[in-house]
Enzyme design. Structure first.
Site, PDB file in Angstrom:
ATOM      1  N   ARG A 260       0.835  -1.192   0.000  1.00  0.00           N
ATOM      2  CA  ARG A 260       0.000   0.000   0.000  1.00  0.00           C
ATOM      3  C   ARG A 260       0.875   1.249   0.000  1.00  0.00           C
ATOM      4  O   ARG A 260       1.855   1.327   0.742  1.00  0.00           O
ATOM      5  CB  ARG A 260      -0.937   0.011   1.203  1.00  0.00           C
ATOM      6  CG  ARG A 260      -1.899  -1.178   1.201  1.00  0.00           C
ATOM      7  CD  ARG A 260      -2.886  -1.154   2.340  1.00  0.00           C
ATOM      8  NE  ARG A 260      -3.695  -2.371   2.333  1.00  0.00           N
ATOM      9  CZ  ARG A 260      -4.610  -2.679   3.237  1.00  0.00           C
ATOM     10  NH1 ARG A 260      -4.837  -1.839   4.226  1.00  0.00           N
ATOM     11  NH2 ARG A 260      -5.299  -3.804   3.158  1.00  0.00           N
ATOM     12  N   ARG A 275       2.142   1.216  10.160  1.00  0.00           N
ATOM     13  CA  ARG A 275       1.674   1.628   8.843  1.00  0.00           C
ATOM     14  C   ARG A 275       2.829   1.508   7.852  1.00  0.00           C
ATOM     15  O   ARG A 275       3.647   2.409   7.713  1.00  0.00           O
ATOM     16  CB  ARG A 275       1.149   3.063   8.903  1.00  0.00           C
ATOM     17  CG  ARG A 275       0.208   3.418   7.763  1.00  0.00           C
ATOM     18  CD  ARG A 275      -0.362   4.815   7.958  1.00  0.00           C
ATOM     19  NE  ARG A 275      -1.214   4.907   9.127  1.00  0.00           N
ATOM     20  CZ  ARG A 275      -2.508   4.594   9.131  1.00  0.00           C
ATOM     21  NH1 ARG A 275      -3.086   4.161   8.033  1.00  0.00           N
ATOM     22  NH2 ARG A 275      -3.221   4.732  10.230  1.00  0.00           N
ATOM     23  N   GLU A 347      -6.728  -0.808  15.279  1.00  0.00           N
ATOM     24  CA  GLU A 347      -7.372  -1.788  14.396  1.00  0.00           C
ATOM     25  C   GLU A 347      -6.386  -2.869  13.978  1.00  0.00           C
ATOM     26  O   GLU A 347      -5.237  -2.587  13.615  1.00  0.00           O
ATOM     27  CB  GLU A 347      -7.916  -1.080  13.154  1.00  0.00           C
ATOM     28  CG  GLU A 347      -8.621  -2.018  12.186  1.00  0.00           C
ATOM     29  CD  GLU A 347      -8.075  -1.907  10.769  1.00  0.00           C
ATOM     30  OE1 GLU A 347      -7.945  -2.968  10.131  1.00  0.00           O
ATOM     31  OE2 GLU A 347      -7.761  -0.795  10.323  1.00  0.00           O
ATOM     32  N   SER A 350     -10.418  -5.992   9.851  1.00  0.00           N
ATOM     33  CA  SER A 350     -11.690  -5.463   9.360  1.00  0.00           C
ATOM     34  C   SER A 350     -12.407  -6.585   8.644  1.00  0.00           C
ATOM     35  O   SER A 350     -11.823  -7.228   7.763  1.00  0.00           O
ATOM     36  CB  SER A 350     -11.474  -4.288   8.397  1.00  0.00           C
ATOM     37  OG  SER A 350     -11.149  -3.107   9.089  1.00  0.00           O
ATOM     38  N   ARG A 389       0.679  -6.453  12.623  1.00  0.00           N
ATOM     39  CA  ARG A 389       0.033  -5.839  13.781  1.00  0.00           C
ATOM     40  C   ARG A 389      -0.148  -6.848  14.913  1.00  0.00           C
ATOM     41  O   ARG A 389      -0.135  -6.482  16.094  1.00  0.00           O
ATOM     42  CB  ARG A 389      -1.294  -5.199  13.380  1.00  0.00           C
ATOM     43  CG  ARG A 389      -1.080  -3.983  12.482  1.00  0.00           C
ATOM     44  CD  ARG A 389      -2.288  -3.079  12.394  1.00  0.00           C
ATOM     45  NE  ARG A 389      -1.945  -1.861  11.659  1.00  0.00           N
ATOM     46  CZ  ARG A 389      -2.660  -0.747  11.656  1.00  0.00           C
ATOM     47  NH1 ARG A 389      -3.781  -0.689  12.366  1.00  0.00           N
ATOM     48  NH2 ARG A 389      -2.282   0.303  10.959  1.00  0.00           N
TER      49      ARG A 389
END
Length: 424
Positions: A260, A275, A347, A350, A389
């Protein structure tokens, strides 16, 4: 992708759905384009019918020895007119598709209203946050002190937002991914898949990454795209196909690298691994009938929760509000894990149900067992979970005062029985 027939029937419903996401109405523009397109197509049909009639009249005139020049001239003029109408229909088709494909999915009625993440609702909290007798450190402080998490050397290789893991931490990351795959395949009924990390534009379009989120992706010089999640290739496995209802639901999982650009994350989470441009994630994808999808969404979320519970992590389930729900999703549950080093919930998974939104973009359908009608599938996707994560969460929640990390019991078999990560 939205069904234009449904928009014609209830244009105000589309505008109300967009308003929930804080977006302006679009039905007026869509109906105008659709009306113009349909008008052009009707004109084309009328001219084609007249040309067919002229062809018969020309034939009759020739057989009778009559002059057919006027009829042939009219046919030639009609052909020129039709070419112009075909070009106009093509233009309107493209313009209508452009407008439709940039509209997000309609939200499920159960999604709470709200403009941003501040309106997300916590549905439940599971587990107990650890109480340390010392000040807990963040993962990058722990990793750098162990000499097994290197950001400066990663930046030398690739730039910012990359990391090099070494030794026991690299092995712990690998163990986490393998544990998740084994749990989902052995106990949760998912079939493991190995998929490409590069996809074509049609595949990125099918799950909604293109065209809206092009800036979030990395593209190769030959026009392919690095996947931001395994959802993209896994879901698109069934693009353009008609499945039999008896084969559903289909449940797939994969461990892949994800890429990403983090184009909108300037200045956010610049320290550590939270991130990254490249990270690993175990993805879950379900392909279902409309009747199955609500129950499947709950089931998928519980599968992700099981990972966190087995790792001894405190987490909570959050339902995203209208303004925070992603482009392709109708409803999303986020799982947030407690990070004591940060003193915050972050988070880690999801899980989204997309209804038939992606299936329409991919033209993925199934044949109903009862009446043999062909209908659009429903698609769901969820992180099962983000491996990087999870590593962060394990490090921060199971840290010891001396800087070592206690390994959760479920990971012992993947680490040769090792129960601690410590400096070499």
């Amino acid at each position: 992708m939205h069904d234009m027939r449904a928009i014609r029937a209830e244009p105000e419903a589309l505008d109300a759905a967009l308003a929930r996401r804080g977006l302006p109405g679009a039905s007026e523009v869509l109906l105008r384009l659709d009306g113009e397109r349909r008008g052009v197509l009707t004109a084309l049909q009328e001219r084609q019918a007249r040309r067919n009639a002229l062809a018969r009249e020309v034939g009759q005139a020739r057989r009778a020895g009559a002059d057919s020049a006027a009829l042939e001239a009219e046919s030639t003029a009609l052909r020129t007119d039709m070419e112009q109408l075909e070009a106009e229909a093509t233009r309107l088709d493209a313009e209508l598709r452009y407008a439709l494909e940039r509209l997000p999915n309609r939200l499920d009625a159960e999604v709470p209203d709200g403009a941003d993440e501040g309106a997300n609702q916590v549905l439940k909290q599971v587990g107990v946050r650890p109480d340390f007798a010392f000040t807990p450190r963040q993962h990058f402080e722990l990793g750098e002190a162990l000499g097994q998490m290197e950001f400066e050397r990663a930046a030398k290789l690739a730039g910012s937002r990359f990391v090099v893991l070494r030794g026991a931490l690299a092995r712990l990351e690998r163990a986490l991914g393998q544990f998740m795959l084994d749990l989902h395949t052995r106990e949760h009924g998912y079939e493991e898949a190995s998929v490409p990390s590069l996809v074509n534009s049609a595949t990125a379009y099918g799950t909604g990454q293109l065209p809206k989120f092009e800036s979030d992706l990395f593209q190769t010089t030959d026009g392919r795209w690095l996947i931001p999640t395994a959802e993209v290739p896994l879901t698109n496995l069934f693009s353009g196909e008609i499945l039999e209802e008896r084969a559903l639901p289909i449940r797939l999982t994969a461990l892949t690298d994800c890429f990403r650009s983090e184009a909108g994350a300037s200045g956010r989470d610049t320290r550590g691994m939270l991130r990254q441009h490249q990270f690993r994630k175990v993805e879950m994808v379900s392909i279902t009938t409309p009747e199955q999808s609500a129950a499947e969404h709950e089931r998928m979320t519980q599968c992700a929760e099981r990972v966190l519970a087995e790792l001894g992590l405190a987490f909570r389930r959050v339902v995203l509000c209208a303004g925070d729900t992603g482009f392709s999703a109708a409803r999303t549950y986020d799982l947030e894990v407690w990070l004591p080093g940060q003193g915050a919930w972050r988070e880690i998974s999801s899980c989204s149900t997309c209804g038939d939104f992606q299936a329409r973009r991919m033209n993925a359908r199934y044949r109903a067992a009862e009446d043999k009608s062909v209908r659009f599938l429903h698609t769901l996707n969820g992180s099962g979970v983000a491996v990087g994560r999870a590593l962060i969460a394990v490090m921060e929640n199971h840290q010891r005062e001396d800087g070592s990390i206690a390994v959760p019991e479920v990971l012992w078999p993947y680490l040769g029985g090792a129960r601690t990560v410590a400096a070499a």
